[in-house]
Design an enzyme around this catalytic site. Structure first.
Site, PDB file in Angstrom:
ATOM      1  CG  ASP A   1     -26.529   3.309 -56.762  1.00 49.39           C
ATOM      2  OD1 ASP A   1     -27.615   3.440 -56.487  1.00 49.39           O
ATOM      3  OD2 ASP A   1     -25.617   2.925 -56.075  1.00 49.39           O
TER       4      ASP A   1
ATOM      5  CD  GLU B   1     -30.039   6.755 -55.154  1.00 50.69           C
ATOM      6  OE1 GLU B   1     -30.960   6.163 -54.502  1.00 50.69           O
ATOM      7  OE2 GLU B   1     -28.806   6.366 -55.295  1.00 50.69           O
TER       8      GLU B   1
HETATM    9  C1  GLC Z   1     -29.081   3.160 -54.302  1.00 49.69           C
HETATM   10  C2  GLC Z   1     -29.787   2.113 -54.953  1.00 49.69           C
HETATM   11  C3  GLC Z   1     -30.087   1.208 -53.775  1.00 49.69           C
HETATM   12  C4  GLC Z   1     -28.823   0.649 -53.385  1.00 49.69           C
HETATM   13  C5  GLC Z   1     -27.833   1.807 -52.822  1.00 49.69           C
HETATM   14  C6  GLC Z   1     -26.556   1.270 -52.617  1.00 49.69           C
HETATM   15  O1  GLC Z   1     -29.641   3.924 -53.390  1.00 49.69           O
HETATM   16  O2  GLC Z   1     -31.064   2.649 -55.679  1.00 49.69           O
HETATM   17  O3  GLC Z   1     -31.034   0.183 -54.450  1.00 49.69           O
HETATM   18  O4  GLC Z   1     -29.201  -0.337 -52.379  1.00 49.69           O
HETATM   19  O5  GLC Z   1     -27.786   2.957 -53.766  1.00 49.69           O
HETATM   20  O6  GLC Z   1     -25.775   1.024 -53.835  1.00 49.69           O
END
Ligand code: GLC
Length: 528
Positions: free
Chosen positions: A203, A260
């Site tokens: 994440d 991500e």
């Molecule tokens: C990432 C996740 C999202 C979350 C954010 C904070 O972007 O995909 O859903 O709100 O991180 O952890």
């Protein structure tokens, strides 16, 4: 068929656990619910599941505020339920990727409680990013950063100190320059690897290190500049991911990590997937592209060119739990659905892996009319009710034609987000028996992709069939016929290139039988 590690060509299905299947009658999906539908997922034809966070959490951000990285929230089950799901998935040949949230903890994490109880400049506070305020009396935040969810990125404690949170105040950012943080996360990786997970989705993987000087940024939007700024994509990340790669490589069975990573440039993304770093990084430009053949081609060509020199495979994605569903993005209604189905065939024919998001196999649209008092995403409150947030793509899955939650949970139990009254025909039960349904298109496409040698070969060639058409040919590594994918983003039918067979069309079988491809349609052709 191919000797590459499993993840290079995998199709991974994102399970947003809270919205998949409620087996415990509390209105929220859970791990036992996922285990119950492993046969459905295996029959769909995916290779792996990515589970969104199921850890103990006050749920200030749907579980992305983790209070204990080594446990399971009672809402979702317990560690035994996790182990049972893992075993069931593995028995069905499905791998499991779990979500690792290293940028921040929950404010309910014992480390943050210890930081609050400790004085300024203590080792307990050094695990997070505490600073004195600016202005007279330190009454103003240390810098001008705004949270991704809206509002300032800093909150103040009663003793006057400020702490950084790029997301909600309940998600304090960790200080990745403190070796204790790195040690703790290496231990967390090992904890889950020892339990048998196949990989991690990382994440906010581009956000862990900030410029230590924490300088002001230009403008209001912290997401605007993702390169050479103080917040995102800092060079220190690469060293960290090399250490994680060594941890993963120490285990058998091709354990992997997917980041991500939102960037401004494909070349920057490619640096994360060098051979000794992460295995995969999402090509988010693919889900940001408009319905345009030129744009799709620019994104795909840019991504393929950028990763070729580092030898990485690309990771394609049209949807996840943070973005508007593709049916709606592509125009909504019948047109949006036709385009989403067509875009799937393009996505699954590109070289590399693909990630699907639960419900896209049913052609679910974004739910845009959730009543305001039912909205749950912290973005709604944090933005001062200016942004409704991401609940519209997180509405539970309709399994059955009838019932208040369409079989998401036991009948009579209200789901955590209301479900549209029009969803009966979109349910799994209804689509299962309709050969032309979106669900059955996904099943056919995934089955064809798995069996088709051309879609596992390295050779890739663009075809030029006019400005409104995306077209490319894949060929198998050993001798054999190729597969050509043609996607018509225009408004008029286009002639198909020479072929010996139509393998699959995104609308109804026979739609391309007369040698022409209708608008908003894609096709897989057998080509010499
Ligand atoms: C990432 C996740 C999202 C979350 C954010 C904070 O972007 O995909 O859903 O709100 O991180 O952890």
């Amino acid at each position: 068929m191919d000797q590459a590690p499993w993840w290079r060509n995998a199709v991974v299905y994102e399970v947003y656990v809270r919205s998949f299947l409620d087996s415990s009658a509390d209105g929220v999906g859970d791990l036992a619910g996922v285990a119950d539908r492993v046969p459905y997922l295996s029959d769909l034809g995916v290779d792996a599941l990515w589970l969104t966070p199921f850890y103990p959490s006050p749920m200030a951000d749907g579980g992305y505020d983790v209070a204990d990285f080594r446990g399971v929230d009672p809402l979702f089950g317990d560690l035994a339920a996790f182990d049972a799901l893992l075993a069931t998935a593995h028995r069905h040949g499905l791998r499991i990727i779990i979500d690792l949230v290293p940028n921040h903890t929950s404010s309910a994490h014992p480390w943050f409680a210890a930081a609050l109880a400790a004085p300024p400049d203590s080792p307990e506070r050094d695990r997070y990013i505490f600073r004195a305020g600016s202005g007279p009396g330190g009454d103003r935040p240390p810098n001008n950063w705004r949270s991704v969810f809206g509002g300032p990125a800093w909150s103040r404690l009663p003793d006057g100190a400020w702490y950084l949170h790029l997301f909600a105040p309940e998600q304090p950012d960790l200080n990745w320059r403190n070796p204790e943080v790195a040690e703790e996360f290496a231990g967390i990786l090992r904890f889950w690897l020892d339990r048998g997970v196949d990989g991690f989705r990382i994440d906010v993987a581009m956000g862990l290190f900030k410029d230590p000087g924490l300088p002001d940024i230009e403008g209001d939007d912290i997401r605007a500049k993702r390169t050479d700024g103080p917040v995102w994509n800092r060079p220190e990340l690469h060293g960290l991911y090399r250490t994680w790669r060594r941890v993963l490589d120490g285990y058998d069975g091709d354990r992997m990590a997917v980041g991500e990573i939102w960037t401004d440039a494909p070349a920057e993304l490619a640096r994360y997937v060098r051979p000794d770093e992460l295995h995969q990084a999402f090509t988010f430009d693919w889900l940001r592209a408009d319905w345009s053949a030129a744009e799709f081609r620019e994104v795909a060509a840019g991504a393929l060119e950028a990763t070729a020199p580092v030898g990485a495979a690309n990771t394609w994605v049209l949807a996840n739990h943070d973005v508007v569903r593709q049916v709606t993005r592509f125009g909504g209604g019948a047109v949006g659905l036709a385009r989403a189905r067509a875009a799937l065939l393009a996505t699954l024919a590109l070289p590399g892996s693909a990630y699907l998001y639960q419900g896209e196999e049913l052609g679910l649209p974004e739910v845009t009319d959730i009543p305001e008092d039912a909205l749950q995403d912290p973005i709604w409150e944090r933005s001062g009710h200016r942004r409704r947030g991401r609940d519209g793509c997180r509405v539970p899955i309709p399994w059955a034609e009838d019932g208040v939650s369409y079989g998401f949970g036991p009948d009579g139990v209200r789901p955590w987000l209301p479900m549209p009254v029009t969803w009966s025909p979109l349910s799994v039960q209804a689509q299962d028996r309709d050969p032309g349904s979106t669900l059955n298109l996904y099943r056919r496409a995934l089955r064809t992709r798995r069996a088709e040698p051309a879609l596992h070969g390295a050779e890739f060639r663009w075809l030029d069939l006019g400005p409104d058409v995306l077209a490319f040919t894949r060929s198998p590594d050993s001798a054999g016929p190729g597969l050509t994918c043609v996607l018509n983003c225009g408004t008029e039918p286009v002639p198909l290139p020479p072929h010996t067979e139509v393998l699959l069309t995104s609308t109804r079988p026979g739609a391309a039988a007369d040698g022409e491809l209708p608008a908003d349609t894609a096709v897989w052709l057998r080509t010499p």
